[in-house]
Design an enzyme around this catalytic site. Structure first.
Site, PDB file in Angstrom:
ATOM      1  N   THR A   1      79.068  17.057  29.753  1.00  0.00           N
ATOM      2  CA  THR A   1      78.660  15.709  29.383  1.00  0.00           C
ATOM      3  C   THR A   1      78.388  15.705  27.887  1.00  0.00           C
ATOM      4  O   THR A   1      77.883  16.692  27.352  1.00  0.00           O
ATOM      5  CB  THR A   1      77.389  15.262  30.137  1.00  0.00           C
ATOM      6  OG1 THR A   1      76.766  14.175  29.435  1.00  0.00           O
ATOM      7  CG2 THR A   1      76.372  16.375  30.242  1.00  0.00           C
TER       8      THR A   1
ATOM      9  N   CYS B   1      82.455  10.286  25.519  1.00  0.00           N
ATOM     10  CA  CYS B   1      81.794  10.301  26.817  1.00  0.00           C
ATOM     11  C   CYS B   1      82.807  10.857  27.801  1.00  0.00           C
ATOM     12  O   CYS B   1      83.974  10.453  27.778  1.00  0.00           O
ATOM     13  CB  CYS B   1      81.336   8.908  27.227  1.00  0.00           C
ATOM     14  SG  CYS B   1      80.734   8.817  28.920  1.00  0.00           S
TER      15      CYS B   1
END
Length: 236
Positions: free
Chosen positions: A83, A197
């Site tokens: 992430t 992202c």
């Protein structure tokens, strides 16, 4: 091949994609039935997301650091945080886990440098776009400036990530909005746009979805990880 530990589940949708990328790359490089030597710790994203909203990054770093320590105990020799946003606590996770970390900013910066890009746009969660941990590292360590969309577009990008992409919803209307936002960043002087992202690559395909060059941080992170697994070193 070195054993890679993955802190995933943030979200599981993007972790599943990363898992596929890692195995595909190892197979392509080694051939035959080779696949990646991985240990995955997939956390409950609801718990992490609540800590993000509360601004309790210390607790989030502690949680992921302890999970990373478990990966080391299980045999991992290096660590990937699957992430972008949780790289805010990367230093703490690396310290607590005792494992070398392959940092997503460094992996992305290498591709931007190879393309000769000094100024790029950034599409990511609100935390990544508005806080300094990602943009600051990109500027301070790599000399690359990142610009972000305006407030309304930042809100929309953040909403799509959490309300759609993390839940497996891939909508053409959101793809069109992201394409428009990328065009605005290009008009503002971005030479390329970073998909900062891990879910955005599920929506935008860098090869077809933008007139501006798109840099998929997830794919670049995976490539750096395979480089390390097959004999390289971390760039942190």
């Amino acid at each position: 091949m070195k054993t890679l530990g993955i802190l995933g589940g943030m979200s599981w949708e993007s972790t599943a994609h990363l898992y596929k990328l890692l195995n595909q790359d190892v197979a392509a490089r080694l051939g035959g039935l080779h696949s990646a030597d991985l240990i995955l710790r997939s956390v409950d994203f609801a718990e992490i997301e609540a800590l993000q909203r509360a601004g309790d990054w210390a607790a989030a770093g502690q949680l992921l650091g302890e999970a990373g320590r478990g990966l080391k105990a299980a045999g991992a020799q290096g660590l990937l945080i699957a992430t972008n946003t949780m790289h805010k606590v990367a230093d703490e996770v690396e310290r607590l886990s005792g494992l070398p970390l392959i940092h997503i900013v460094d992996a992305t910066a290498a591709a931007l440098k190879a393309a000769g890009i000094k100024r790029a746009g950034l599409l990511a969660t609100r935390y990544t776009m508005e806080q300094d941990f990602y943009r600051g590292r990109m500027q301070d360590r790599h000399g690359i400036e990142l610009i972000v969309p305006g407030p309304e577009d930042r809100d929309e990008v953040h909403r799509v990530i959490f309300e759609e992409l993390c839940r497996g919803q891939i909508l053409d209307t959101s793809r069109a909005r992201f394409q428009r936002i990328a065009q605005h960043l290009s008009a503002a002087g971005a030479e390329g746009v970073v998909l900062g992202c891990t879910e955005i690559c599920l929506l935008l395909d860098p090869s077809v979805d933008s007139q501006t060059p798109l840099f998929d941080g997830t794919a670049l992170h995976a490539k750096a990880a395979v480089d390390w697994m097959l004999g390289g070193t971390t760039s942190a």
